[in-house]
Design a protein around this motif. Structure first.
Motif, short mmCIF file in Angstrom:
data_model
loop_
_atom_site.label_atom_id
_atom_site.label_comp_id
_atom_site.label_asym_id
_atom_site.label_seq_id
_atom_site.Cartn_x
_atom_site.Cartn_y
_atom_site.Cartn_z
N VAL A 193 49.35 42.81 44.98
CA VAL A 193 48.60 41.77 44.26
C VAL A 193 49.29 40.43 44.43
O VAL A 193 50.48 40.30 44.14
N LEU A 194 48.53 39.42 44.89
CA LEU A 194 49.07 38.07 45.02
C LEU A 194 48.70 37.24 43.81
O LEU A 194 49.48 36.47 43.29
N ASP A 195 47.47 37.45 43.36
CA ASP A 195 46.97 36.63 42.26
C ASP A 195 45.88 37.43 41.54
O ASP A 195 45.09 38.13 42.19
N ASN A 196 45.84 37.33 40.22
CA ASN A 196 44.83 38.06 39.48
C ASN A 196 44.49 37.31 38.21
O ASN A 196 45.32 37.14 37.33
N ASP A 197 43.23 36.82 38.12
CA ASP A 197 42.86 36.10 36.89
C ASP A 197 41.94 36.94 36.00
O ASP A 197 41.30 36.43 35.09
N THR A 251 38.80 37.81 39.48
CA THR A 251 39.01 37.88 40.92
C THR A 251 40.47 38.24 41.17
O THR A 251 41.36 37.71 40.51
N CYS A 252 40.64 39.17 42.08
CA CYS A 252 42.00 39.61 42.39
C CYS A 252 42.24 39.38 43.88
O CYS A 252 41.46 39.83 44.71
N VAL A 253 43.30 38.67 44.20
CA VAL A 253 43.62 38.44 45.60
C VAL A 253 44.81 39.30 45.97
O VAL A 253 45.80 39.36 45.25
N ASP A 266 47.38 41.08 49.21
CA ASP A 266 47.88 40.99 50.57
C ASP A 266 47.80 42.37 51.19
O ASP A 266 48.35 43.33 50.67
N LYS A 277 44.74 38.21 53.76
CA LYS A 277 44.27 38.11 52.37
C LYS A 277 42.97 38.89 52.16
O LYS A 277 42.04 38.77 52.97
N THR A 299 40.12 39.69 49.05
CA THR A 299 39.69 39.30 47.71
C THR A 299 38.81 40.38 47.10
O THR A 299 37.90 40.89 47.77
N LYS A 318 50.68 40.35 38.96
CA LYS A 318 51.17 39.78 40.21
C LYS A 318 52.30 40.62 40.78
O LYS A 318 53.19 41.05 40.04
#
Lengths: 267, 371
Positions: B247-251, B254-256, B258, B263, B265, B274
Motif C-alpha cells: 500500500v502506497l496511499d489509502n484514503d 481509493t487505495c494506491v 505498488d 502503480k 489503483t 500505508k
C-alpha cells in the motif's frame, strides 16, 4: 502357447478327479449289491432299504436335523444382533473383538470340543441334546454374524438415514428397510449354518452322551467295518448338502449386484 | 428469526471429538429460497445439512424450522427431506413403493397417496416408471425419483447433498435446469450442498461459501463474485489473478498500491494502512490487452504464454516476478500477438480487490469447479 494350455487342462482335470473321484466311488458302492465295485453286477437299493429299517439311524438323523434347526434359530438371532453391534457401534479394540468372536468357528473342533466338555463337566451339566446344541451354537453364531455384518457394511448407513429422513422411526426403519435388505444374507447364512451343523462331528463327539447325532452315529457304525449302509447314508448326506449349498449360493453373493440380478430375475 | 423464515441457524457448532466441523454458523434462510452451501470437501457443508436434516445433533446452537426449535428433534419427526448423493432409493421397492414410503410413514390413506404419487411423478417427468425397480433406471432417472420421493410430503425445506455429483457433465448441466424449474414450480425452500462453484452460481438465490467449518460469506451470487469478503472466496469462485502489492496511499475510498514497481489503483474501501503488505486481486476477464479506451490502471508486461480455449484466449503475462492472466474473447483477440512480445495490460480501478497478505494461505490455486 498351445502346449501350456494343454498342460493346464490336464492339471485341472487331475485335481478335479482327485477331489471328486472318492465321492463317485461312494455313490457307486451304495448301489452295488456286493461289497466290491469290481465286477459290478447290477444295481440295487437294498442298502437304502436297510437304512430306513434301522430305527437308531433314523433317530440320529432326526436329532441332527433338530440340532441344526435349533442352532440356526439361535445363531440367527444372536449373530444378527452381534452383526448390528459390530457395524454400528464404535469402540476401542473392535478389531480384536471381531477376531475373538470368529474364533470358535476357526479353532480346531478338537479344541472347542475339549474346552466345552471341561466347561460343562465343571458345571455338572449332563451331556445331552442341550450340550451338543450349545456346541453348535458356538460356531454357527460367528458364521451368521460374519455374513450379516458384511452385508450390513456393504449396504452402508445411507438407506437407514434415508428411511429416518422420510419419517420412519428406528423400529420402522429396521422392519421396512434394513430387514428386507439383509433378508438374503440371513437366509444364506442360515443355510450355511445348517449345512455346517449337519455334518459336524468333532465337537459333537465330545459333547455327546447317549443322545447322538447322525455323524457320530455313522462313526460308531464304522467300528464294525465299512458297511454299504455307510455308503448309502453318505450318498444321501452328499446330495442333501449339495442341494443346501446350491440354495445358499443363490443367497450369499459377494457384491451388491448379486442382489440386483436376482431381484430382476424374480421380477 | 422472522416467522417467514424456513430455517434459522443460530450459532450452530458441531464438534467431532476435538475437530470442529462447523463453527458458529448463523443464517436466516427465507421461505422459497434456493440456498447453497458451497465449499471444498471437509468445509462442513454436509455436516451443516445433516444437522438441519436431524441426522447429526449440533454441539452448540439452535436450529429453527419455520420458527420452531428442532435442535433436538429426531430426523423422522422433522418436516424436511433429503436427496442423498447416491439417491438411497430402496432397492427392494419399486419406484411407486419408494415414493409411497414417506406417505405410509405419515399414515396417508392409500387413495390420497395414489393421487400424490401420480402428481409428483408428473412433476419430475417420470410418469409410467412407477413399476420399475431403482436398478432398472439410469442415473438421471434415479435422481428424479429420489427428488420425487423427497418432495411427495411437501416438506418445509428440501435438502440436497451434492445430488448431481454422480452424473456426467452434460447430464449435470441438464439436471441443474430441471432442479431449478422444479423448485420454481413447487416453491419449496431448497438447501443445496455442492463443491461446484459454477453449479452454485447458476442455481442459487444466495450462497454460503464455507471453509474449515466457517462461513466466509453469505450473499447473492453477484455479490460473492464482485465483492468477495475474503481471499478464499475470491479464489474459490471464478478465475482470479493474485499478485503481491504494497500500500502506497489509502484514503478509505481509493487505495494506491505498488505492484512490481508499477502503480495500481483500487477504487473501494480497503482496511490497510500505508506500507501494509497486500494481496491484489483482479478477475482474469476484466484484464484488457492493449485497450483502446483509457482506464485507470495500465501496466506494461511481457506475454509469456497463449492458450486458445475455443470461445476465448488466455494470455499469461509477466510483470517483473508477478504473473497476470488475461482472458480475452476470441472475437476481440488480436491475432498479431506473439509470445515474448510486450503488451499493455489495463483494468478498471473498480475491478481491483485488495486483501491483507496474510490471507494468501487461504487462496485455492485452482477454481473449485469439479473436474
Amino acid at each position: 502357447m498351445r502346449g501350456r494350455g494343454t498342460g493346464l487342462k490336464i492339471y485341472g482335470t487331475l485335481i478335479f478327479v482327485f477331489l471328486y473321484f472318492p465321492m463317485v466311488i461312494v455313490l457307486l458302492f451304495s448301489f452295488s449289491p456286493t461289497r466290491t465295485i469290481v465286477g459290478l453286477s447290477g444295481l440295487t437299493l437294498k442298502w437304502y432299504q436297510e437304512l430306513f429299517q434301522d430305527p437308531r439311524l433314523l433317530i440320529a438323523f432326526w436329532h441332527t436335523v433338530m440340532v441344526g434347526l435349533c442352532a440356526v434359530a439361535i445363531a440367527t438371532v444372536f449373530g444378527t444382533a452381534g452383526a448390528f453391534f459390530v457395524t454400528r457401534v464404535e469402540f476401542p479394540g473392535k478389531g480384536v473383538f471381531r477376531a475373538l468372536v470368529m474364533l470358535p468357528f476357526l479353532l480346531p473342533g478338537i479344541i472347542m470340543g475339549v474346552t466345552l466338555l471341561i466347561f460343562f463337566r465343571n458345571l455338572n451339566v449332563h451331556l445331552s441334546m442341550f450340550t451338543i446344541l450349545m456346541g453348535h451354537v458356538s460356531f454357527t453364531t460367528p458364521l451368521v454374524m460374519f455374513q450379516v455384518s458384511s452385508r450390513l457394511s456393504r449396504m452402508g448407513p445411507t438407506y437407514r438415514w434415508a428411511a429416518m429422513d422420510l419419517g420412519a422411526n428406528p423400529v420402522q426403519t429396521f422392519w421396512h428397510v434394513t430387514l428386507p435388505m439383509i433378508r438374503t444374507a440371513l437366509i444364506g447364512a442360515g443355510l450355511l449354518a445348517f449345512t455346517v451343523s449337519f455334518d459336524e462331528i468333532v465337537i459333537s463327539y465330545f459333547l455327546t452322551g447317549t443322545w447322538m447325532t447322525l455323524p457320530v452315529y455313522i462313526y460308531g457304525m464304522m467300528r464294525f467295518g465299512l458297511s454299504p449302509k455307510v455308503y448309502a447314508i453318505s450318498t444321501i448326506i452328499l446330495i442333501l448338502s449339495l442341494v443346501l449349498i446350491t440354495f445358499m449360493a443363490r443367497y450369499t453373493g459377494r457384491s451388491a449386484d448379486t442382489y440386483r440380478v436376482r431381484k430382476r430375475d424374480a421380477g | 428469526m422472522k416467522a417467514d423464515n424456513a430455517i434459522d441457524l443460530v450459532n450452530v457448532t458441531k464438534k467431532f471429538d476435538e475437530v470442529t466441523a462447523v463453527s458458529k454458523f448463523t443464517v436466516e434462510i427465507r421461505k422459497g429460497e434456493f440456498f447453497s452451501l458451497l465449499g471444498p470437501s471437509g468445509c462442513g457443508k454436509t455436516t451443516t445439512l445433516r444437522m438441519i436434516a436431524g441426522l447429526e445433533v449440533p454441539t452448540e446452537g439452535q436450529i429453527l424450522l419455520e420458527g420452531g426449535d428442532v435442535s433436538s428433534t429426531p430426523a423422522y419427526r422433522r418436516n424436511v427431506n433429503t436427496v442423498f448423493q447416491d439417491y438411497a432409493l430402496f432397492p427392494h421397492m419399486t419406484v411407486r413403493k419408494n415414493i409411497y414410503f414417506p406417505l405410509k410413514m405419515k399414515k396417508i390413506s392409500p387413495s390420497e397417496a395414489e393421487t400424490r404419487i401420480e402428481r409428483v411423478l408428473r412433476l419430475v417427468n417420470m410418469e409410467g416408471f412407477g413399476n420399475r425397480l431403482p436398478q432398472q433406471l439410469s442415473g438421471g432417472q434415479r435422481q428424479r425419483i429420489a427428488l420425487a420421493r423427497s418432495l411427495v410430503n411437501e416438506p418445509a425445506a428440501l435438502l440436497l447433498d451434492e445430488p448431481l455429483g454422480a452424473l456426467d457433465f452434460k447430464l449435470r448441466v441438464a439436471m441443474q435446469k430441471v432442479l431449478k424449474d422444479i423448485q420454481r414450480n413447487v416453491g419449496i425452500t431448497f438447501i443445496y450442498v455442492t463443491h461446484d462453484q459454477s453449479e452454485a452460481m447458476t442455481m442459487s438465490d444466495r450462497i454460503a461459501v464455507m471453509k474449515d467449518g466457517l462461513a466466509h460469506q453469505i450473499a447473492t451470487p453477484d455479490e460473492i463474485y464482485n465483492n468477495p469478503s475474503t481471499a478464499f472466496v475470491a479464489s474459490f469462485i471464478g478465475d482470479m489473478n493474485f499478485v503481491h502489492g504494497t500500500v502506497l496511499d489509502n484514503d478509505g475510498k481509493t487505495c494506491v498500491l505498488d505492484v512490481e514497481g508499477q502503480k495500481v489503483t483500487a477504487k473501494r474501501a480497503v482496511d490497510l494502512g500505508k506500507g501494509a503488505a497486500a494481496l491484489v486481486c483482479i478477475r482474469t476477464e476484466r484484464v484488457q490487452v492493449n485497450p483502446h479506451r483509457s482506464v485507470e490502471n495500465r501496466v506494461s508486461a511481457e506475454l509469456s504464454r497463449i492458450i486458445y480455449r475455443g470461445t476465448d484466449y488466455e494470455a499469461t503475462c509477466r510483470i517483473g516476478r508477478a504473473e497476470l492472466r488475461a482472458v480475452v474473447q476470441a472475437v476481440t483477440w488480436d491475432a498479431a500477438l506473439r509470445v515474448g512480445g510486450t503488451v499493455e495490460l489495463a483494468w478498471n480501478a473498480e475491478d481491483v480487490i485488495v486483501f491483507p497478505r496474510e490471507e494468501e494461505k487461504d487462496v485455492i490455486k485452482y477454481s473449485g469447479e469439479a473436474v
